[in-house]
Design an enzyme around this catalytic site. Structure first.
Site, PDB file in Angstrom:
ATOM      1  CG  ASP A 110      -1.720   1.038   1.241  1.00 63.76           C
ATOM      2  OD1 ASP A 110      -1.524   2.058   0.627  1.00 63.76           O
ATOM      3  OD2 ASP A 110      -2.703   1.123   2.258  1.00 63.76           O
ATOM      4  CG  ASP A 161      -5.569  10.604 -24.047  1.00 64.27           C
ATOM      5  OD1 ASP A 161      -4.831   9.996 -22.990  1.00 64.27           O
ATOM      6  OD2 ASP A 161      -6.004   9.680 -24.783  1.00 64.27           O
ATOM      7  CG  HIS A 212       0.909   9.728 -27.985  1.00 66.55           C
ATOM      8  ND1 HIS A 212       1.742   9.430 -27.011  1.00 66.55           N
ATOM      9  CD2 HIS A 212      -0.075   9.291 -27.649  1.00 66.55           C
ATOM     10  CE1 HIS A 212       1.551   8.783 -26.192  1.00 66.55           C
ATOM     11  NE2 HIS A 212      -0.110   8.593 -26.556  1.00 66.55           N
ATOM     12  CE  LYS A 233      -9.653   7.895 -26.838  1.00 66.78           C
ATOM     13  NZ  LYS A 233      -8.297   7.220 -27.070  1.00 66.78           N
TER      14      LYS A 233
HETATM   15  C1  BG6 Z   1      -2.668   6.437 -25.054  1.00 66.40           C
HETATM   16  C2  BG6 Z   1      -3.912   7.220 -24.907  1.00 66.40           C
HETATM   17  O1  BG6 Z   1      -1.630   7.206 -24.729  1.00 66.40           O
HETATM   18  O2  BG6 Z   1      -2.556   6.212 -26.436  1.00 66.40           O
HETATM   19  C3  BG6 Z   1      -5.098   6.493 -25.423  1.00 66.40           C
HETATM   20  O3  BG6 Z   1      -4.077   7.651 -23.584  1.00 66.40           O
HETATM   21  C4  BG6 Z   1      -4.779   6.129 -26.970  1.00 66.40           C
HETATM   22  O4  BG6 Z   1      -6.246   7.213 -25.196  1.00 66.40           O
HETATM   23  C5  BG6 Z   1      -3.622   5.703 -27.152  1.00 66.40           C
HETATM   24  O5  BG6 Z   1      -5.871   5.278 -27.242  1.00 66.40           O
HETATM   25  C6  BG6 Z   1      -3.253   5.125 -28.305  1.00 66.40           C
HETATM   26  O6  BG6 Z   1      -2.089   4.336 -28.472  1.00 66.40           O
HETATM   27  P1  BG6 Z   1      -1.827   3.602 -29.855  1.00 66.40           P
HETATM   28  O7  BG6 Z   1      -0.376   2.913 -29.451  1.00 66.40           O
HETATM   29  O8  BG6 Z   1      -3.239   2.443 -29.648  1.00 66.40           O
HETATM   30  O9  BG6 Z   1      -1.950   4.417 -31.103  1.00 66.40           O
END
Ligand code: BG6
Length: 494
Positions: A100, A240, A245, A344
Site C-alpha cells: 500500500d 491525452d 504523441h 476517437k
Molecule cells: C494513449 C492514450 O496514450 O494512447 C489513449 O491515453 C490512446 O487514449 C492510446 O488510445 C493510443 O495508442 P496506440 O499505440 O494504440 O496508437
C-alpha cells in the site's frame, strides 16, 4: 535501433543484479503491455540473466497467484507465439510484494524482495501516488545513487501540475535517472523516421519550406473511451494525445539533424522545435483549432454509442477530437503549415504523417492536372512508406501525354518478413531503460515546453462559450476540422 544487442553479448548484464519493480503490477498497463513485453524480451534472450521482476499492488497475493495472472495476460497477448519453454525461463524471475503505497512499513517488505539489487522503479500508477511512492522508497532506503525511475503519462494535466510532479521526482532522482515514457517513441515506425531522414541523402535537401507545401499528422482511432471515461473526461484529446504523441511526432519531423543519437543530442533538437511553435492565442484559437465530441453513429460496422451515453448519463464538454494548425517559426519551416488531427471513433485506425511537396513551378503538359509529390509515412496499422510520383500512362497518343500519379511503396512488414510483426512499443522502451539509454524518453524541459503550448490553447477554449462540435461516430470529425484546413486551400488526406 539504438542499442542493437549482438547475440554474443545477449543475456550479459552490465550490472550484476537488477530488480525491476512495477508499481501497479496488476493494473491494465502492466498486464496488457509491460509483462508481455518483458516476456518477449526473455524470448529473444535480451533480459539480464538475474533480473528479478517484482509486481506490487495493494491486494495480498501469493507469488504463484501473481505469476498465474501474468501468465494468462502473456498468453492472451502472445497467442501462437507463446512458448512454454520461454515461460519456464521467465516465471522464476517473478515475485509479488503487497504494497500500500501510503504505508511506509510496506516498503521495507519490498526491500526484502529486492534483496539489495540495483532497482528500476516503474510507476504504472496514478500520478497522484508518485509523491507517496517516491518518499516512502527513500525513507525505506531503497533509492540508491544508481536507482532509476520510469514514469507513465499523464504527467500532469497542465504545466503547473506537471511541474509539481517533476519537482517531486527531482527531489529524489537526478534527471538522468528519470525515464518519462511516451510509448509512441517506442514504435518501430517512429524510430524509423530518424532513419528515413538521417540515413538517406535523398530527402534532407528538400526537407524545408522551399520544397514542402505543408505537413499533416493524423492519429485516428476507431475505439471510443469506453471503460476509461472518468480518466478521459478530465483530459480530452488535446491533453491525452496532442500534448505528447502528436507533438513528439511533429518534433521528429521538424527537427534539425542531431549531432548523434545521444540522448541529449536528439532531445536538444526536439526541444528547439517545441520552443519554435507559435503560441495559439486570441483569435487564432478560433481560426486554428477545431474540437469535436462523438455522438452515436456506426463505427467498425457496428452501431456505436455517443461519448455522453458512455458516461452513464453525465453531459460533458470534453473533446474526443481535435484538429490544429501549428506553425514552427524558424528558418527551416517559417510559413509551412503543420496540420495535426486526432480523434476517437473515427472511420479507421490509422496514424500517418504526410509530407506534401510543392507543385511543379510550371507545367509543360498542357492542361493535364499534375498532382504534387507526396511522401506518406504510415505508422499504423501497417508500417509503410510511400511516395506519390507523376507518371506517363503507356499509350501511343500523338497529341500530348496522359499522366497519372503512382506510388513507390515500401512495405516494412513485407521487407522484414522474418521479424515478429507489431512489436509492442514497450519492448523497445524497457530494453532502453535496462541499458540506461534515455534517447527515447522525454526530458523534463521538453515535456514542460509542450504543456506551455497546450495550456495556451486550453486557456483559449475555456474563455470561449462554444462547446466541442458533435460528429457522428464513424466519421472524420466535425465540419469545423474541414473548414480549418480548407481555409488554407488544403484538404485532409484520407
Ligand atoms: C494513449 C492514450 O496514450 O494512447 C489513449 O491515453 C490512446 O487514449 C492510446 O488510445 C493510443 O495508442 P496506440 O499505440 O494504440 O496508437
Amino acid at each position: 535501433m539504438l542499442h542493437p544487442v549482438p547475440a554474443s553479448t545477449r543475456a550479459k548484464s552490465r550490472h550484476a543484479s537488477e530488480g525491476l519493480v512495477i508499481f501497479g503490477g496488476t493494473g491494465d498497463l502492466a498486464l496488457r503491455m509491460l509483462f508481455p513485453s518483458l516476456y518477449f524480451l526473455e524470448d529473444e534472450g535480451l533480459l539480464p540473466p538475474d533480473l528479478r521482476i517484482i509486481g506490487t499492488a495493494r491486494s495480498d497475493l501469493e507469488d504463484a497467484a501473481f505469476a498465474a495472472q501474468v501468465k494468462s495476460a502473456v498468453q492472451t497477448r502472445a497467442g501462437d507465439d507463446f512458448s512454454d519453454e520461454t515461460w519456464a525461463r521467465f516465471a522464476p524471475r517473478l515475485r509479488y510484494a503487497a504494497v500500500d503505497v501510503q504505508d511506509a512499513a510496506a516498503f521495507s517488505r519490498l526491500g526484502e524482495v529486492l534483496e539489495a539489487r540495483r532497482a528500476i522503479f516503474y510507476l504504472s500508477t496514478s500520478p497522484a501516488l508518485f509523491g507517496a511512492v517516491c518518499q516512502n522508497l527513500q525513507v525505506a532506503g531503497l533509492v540508491r545513487d544508481d536507482s532509476r525511475v520510469v514514469v507513465e503519462k499523464p504527467i500532469g494535466r497542465d504545466l503547473k501540475s506537471c511541474q509539481a510532479i517533476n519537482d517531486t521526482l527531482a527531489s529524489i532522482f537526478t534527471e538522468d535517472r528519470i525515464f518519462r515514457v511516451d510509448h509512441y517513441l517506442g514504435k518501430e515506425a517512429v524510430q524509423n523516421l530518424l532513419a528515413l531522414r538521417f540515413a538517406n541523402t535523398l530527402f534532407e535537401p528538400l526537407w524545408n519550406k522551399a520544397s514542402i507545401d505543408h505537413v499533416q499528422i493524423t492519429v485516428a482511432e476507431t475505439v471510443g473511451v469506453e471503460g476509461r471515461w472518468s480518466y478521459y473526461d478530465d483530459y480530452g484529446a488535446l491533453r491525452d494525445m496532442v500534448q505528447n504523441h502528436l507533438l513528439q511526432l511533429l518534433s521528429l519531423v521538424a527537427m534539425e539533424p542531431p549531432a548523434s543519437l545521444d540522448p541529449d543530442s536528439v532531445r536538444n533538437e526536439k526541444i528547439k522545435v517545441l520552443q519554435s511553435l507559435r503560441p495559439i492565442t486570441g483569435r487564432d484559437v478560433e481560426r486554428n483549432t477545431a474540437r469535436g465530441q462523438y455522438i452515436a453513429g456506426v463505427a467498425d460496422g457496428r452501431s456505436a454509442p455517443g461519448y455522453a451515453d458512455e458516461s452513464g448519463g453525465d453531459s460533458s464538454e470534453t473533446e474526443t477530437f481535435v484538429a490544429l494548425l501549428a506553425h514552427v517559426d524558424n528558418w527551416r519551416w517559417a510559413g509551412t503549415p503543420f496540420y495535426l488531427r486526432t480523434g476517437k471513433r473515427l472511420p479507421a485506425r490509422s496514424s500517418e504523417i504526410v509530407i506534401q511537396f510543392r507543385e511543379v513551378p510550371h507545367s509543360i503538359f498542357g492542361g493535364v492536372d499534375l498532382m504534387a509529390n507526396r511522401l506518406t509515412i504510415r505508422l499504423q496499422p501497417e508500417e509503410e512508406i510511400s511516395l506519390a510520383l507523376m507518371n506517363k500512362t503507356p499509350s501511343l497518343e500523338h497529341n500530348g501525354m496522359t499522366l497519372k500519379p503512382l506510388s513507390l511503396n515500401l512495405s516494412l512488414s513485407h521487407a522484414f518478413k522474418d521479424e515478429r510483426p507489431r512489436r509492442i512499443a514497450y519492448e523497445r522502451l524497457l530494453l532502453e531503460v535496462l541499458h540506461d539509454n534515455q534517447t527515447l524518453f522525454v526530458r523534463r524541459d521538453e515535456q514542460e515546453t509542450a504543456w506551455r503550448w497546450i495550456d495556451a490553447i486550453r486557456h483559449g477554449w475555456d474563455h470561449k462559450s462554444t462547446k466541442p462540435s458533435p460528429y457522428p461516430a464513424g466519421t472524420w470529425g466535425p465540419s469545423s476540422a474541414f473548414a480549418l484546413i480548407e481555409r488554407h486551400a488544403h484538404s485532409w488526406c484520407e
